[in-house]
Design an enzyme around this catalytic site. Structure first.
Site, mmCIF file in Angstrom:
data_model
loop_
_atom_site.group_PDB
_atom_site.id
_atom_site.type_symbol
_atom_site.label_atom_id
_atom_site.label_comp_id
_atom_site.label_asym_id
_atom_site.label_seq_id
_atom_site.Cartn_x
_atom_site.Cartn_y
_atom_site.Cartn_z
ATOM 1 N N GLU A 200 20.084 47.996 35.507
ATOM 2 C CA GLU A 200 19.092 48.727 36.288
ATOM 3 C C GLU A 200 18.677 50.056 35.660
ATOM 4 O OE1 GLU A 200 20.315 49.016 40.399
ATOM 5 O OE2 GLU A 200 20.458 46.859 40.622
ATOM 6 N N GLU A 407 22.904 40.371 40.401
ATOM 7 C CA GLU A 407 23.436 41.021 41.607
ATOM 8 C C GLU A 407 22.626 40.587 42.809
ATOM 9 O OE1 GLU A 407 23.744 45.328 41.685
ATOM 10 O OE2 GLU A 407 24.577 45.351 39.659
HETATM 11 C C1 FCB Z 1 22.805 48.148 42.625
HETATM 12 C C2 FCB Z 1 23.860 48.635 41.645
HETATM 13 C C3 FCB Z 1 25.271 48.313 42.067
HETATM 14 C C4 FCB Z 1 25.469 48.502 43.550
HETATM 15 C C5 FCB Z 1 24.420 47.762 44.321
HETATM 16 C C6 FCB Z 1 24.584 47.847 45.816
HETATM 17 O O1 FCB Z 1 21.661 48.919 42.512
HETATM 18 O O2 FCB Z 1 23.628 48.076 40.390
HETATM 19 O O3 FCB Z 1 26.142 49.098 41.302
HETATM 20 O O4 FCB Z 1 25.479 49.846 43.848
HETATM 21 O O5 FCB Z 1 23.151 48.234 43.979
#
Ligand code: FCB
Length: 501
Positions: A200, A407
């Site tokens: 990110e 994620e």
């Molecule tokens: C993302 C991050 C991760 C965590 C999630 C909830 O943006 O990459 O580390 O904080 O959100």
């Protein structure tokens, strides 16, 4: 546009009506003998994800020096309750137990991040063997349990030494990152075959240097844009370094939190707002990485803030657009925007990225963010899995790359029962709905190779400290005891069956 889609919809996920305490009580278990209605392809990677600073602890062990997150979390007022990752969930000492937990859940893959200041404390010079040894031991433990590692080189923990030298707004950070990538790949390339350069970079650049809600907490729109370019450059240089150091079978990826941007209405001003957020939220990364150019509209929107001709040097775009093997998508919630509305303060943003008087959207700071329809998680993020299907299908259409959901997950106010168990039906409903969204994308032809639940364990949720629990496994922060929640048992059953109903 990468992901701008028609106006927001209202088809949110209904709350779960069933719960699952143990596999024996899950609806899935009752039909265990039958194939799942939505089967995922053979070899699909069923994973969970974590990040070094959020779980490792052992902040001063083995020669590790502070990262920007150590400095930030130790600065009064920066994190909820002044909480830090000093101990986190002590994964550094408990990784064997944690890998056994993963094996019990049946995970076929595990995505973790490497702590740069544990491997190369000052961000310069040779790697520290003690740091590499920790990750060698982790990778060996994973191998012993048949779990495929995915290593992220950078999940936000820049060595403080490099921030002191200017941080990501400075070009040298990109060069240092490539050097760290090379050292790490030379040492761990025999054990790890899937590498993610950055996690990110939008958050690193725009929350770290724009709104300041993340480390290092700086608030300059120009520096945020410079950081974005140097993160892109660092990614490209690291891809080159990784290719040179790794076997030809290794796979290289980047994880982007692309925004599923939706205009509030079809009014041209709202469409223009969506275009601008898509530019500085998404195409600032996908443009140079996949098309070898920054989008013209982004350059125009931000021309008053930075001199792009000076920032982007000859050869940079060729580096940044080096081919990669997989694109990682991190998705939680959609983003609904409109043109500025009278009487709505820019600070009252519902962009889900934390409160700050400073905007993380350079060149688009007058855009108004609206709460998307749908039930909210404990982060205040509306639940709408359709954004995940849309992003996966549009990425497939536009870039044709194999995809990983690196994620996806949700925080809820978990309650520990008298017997110590955690029944979390809303998390189960969230994951089920998002797996269904991935399945829709597969049916539509997107080449999605895996899904990594965020997160394996409850952990340090950045500026929110330990208040927000994303884990499939509950962690008691007094004893550090781990207890799989109902969602972990449910996910294990999904993995065992290879799909959902
Ligand atoms: C993302 C991050 C991760 C965590 C999630 C909830 O943006 O990459 O580390 O904080 O959100």
């Amino acid at each position: 546009m990468t992901s701008t889609v028609p106006p927001a919809r209202t088809d949110a996920v209904p709350a779960a009506r069933t719960s699952a305490r143990t596999p024996a009580s899950t609806p899935a278990a009752r039909t265990a003998a039958e194939p799942p209605a939505r089967a995922f392809p053979p070899g699909f990677r069923w994973g969970a994800a974590t990040a070094a600073y959020q779980i490792e602890g052992a902040a001063a062990e083995g020669g590790r020096t502070p990262s920007i997150w150590d400095t930030f979390s130790h600065t009064p007022g920066r994190t909820a309750g002044g909480q830090t990752g000093d101990v986190a969930v002590d994964h550094y000492h408990r990784f064997r137990e944690d890998v056994r937990l993963m094996a019990r859940l049946g995970l076929t893959s595990y995505r973790f991040s490497l702590s740069w200041p544990r491997i190369q404390p000052t961000g310069r010079g040779p790697a520290l063997e003690s740091g590499l040894d920790f990750y060698r031991a982790l990778a060996d433990e994973l191998a012993e349990h048949g779990i495929r590692p995915v290593a992220t080189l950078y999940h936000w923990d820049l060595p403080q030494h490099l921030e002191d030298a200017g941080g990501w707004p400075v070009r040298e950070s990109a060069e240092r990152f490539a050097e760290y990538a090379a050292l790490t790949a030379q040492a761990l390339g025999d054990r790890i075959d899937t590498w993610v350069t950055l996690n990110e970079p939008w958050c690193s650049a725009f929350l770290g240097y724009g709104s300041g809600v993340h480390a290092p907490g700086r608030t300059s729109p120009a520096d945020a844009l410079r950081a974005a370019h140097h993160l892109n450059l660092g990614h490209g240089l690291a891809v080159g370094a990784l290719r040179a150091a790794l076997p030809s079978t290794a796979e290289i990826a980047v994880s982007l939190n692309l925004h599923a941007v939706r205009p509030l209405t079809g009014h041209p001003d709202d469409l223009a707002a969506a275009r601008r957020i898509d530019a500085v939220g998404n195409r600032i990364f996908t443009g140079p990485m996949f098309a070898g150019a920054y989008p013209d509209d982004l350059l125009a929107d931000t021309a008053h803030l930075v001199d792009w001709a000076d920032l982007v040097r000859d050869g940079d775009l060729a580096e940044i657009s080096r081919p990669i093997d997989l694109l990682g998508l991190n998705y939680y919630t959609p983003t609904v925007v409109s043109a500025a509305r009278d009487g709505e303060a820019a600070t009252a943003r519902h962009d889900g990225h934390g409160a700050s008087p400073h905007s993380p959207w350079p060149g688009a700071d007058d855009v108004t963010f609206h709460r998307a329809p749908g039930e909210l998680t404990a982060m205040g993020w509306p639940i709408d899995p359709t954004g995940l299907t849309e992003l996966l299908t549009s990425l497939h259409r536009e870039h044709g790359l194999p995809l990983l959901v690196t994620e996806n997950g949700a925080a809820f106010e978990d309650v520990v029962g008298p017997d110590g168990s955690v029944d979390d039906p809303r998390r189960i409903a969230y994951i089920r709905a998002h797996l269904a969204a991935v399945h829709h994308a597969l049916e539509a032809g997107a080449d999605v190779r895996g899904y990594y639940l965020w997160s394996l364990l409850d952990n340090f949720e950045w500026a929110y400290g330990y208040a927000k629990r994303f884990g499939a496994v509950h962690v008691d922060y007094d004893t550090l005891a781990r207890t799989p929640k109902a969602s972990a048992h449910w996910y294990a059953e999904v993995i065992r069956r290879g799909g959902i109903d």
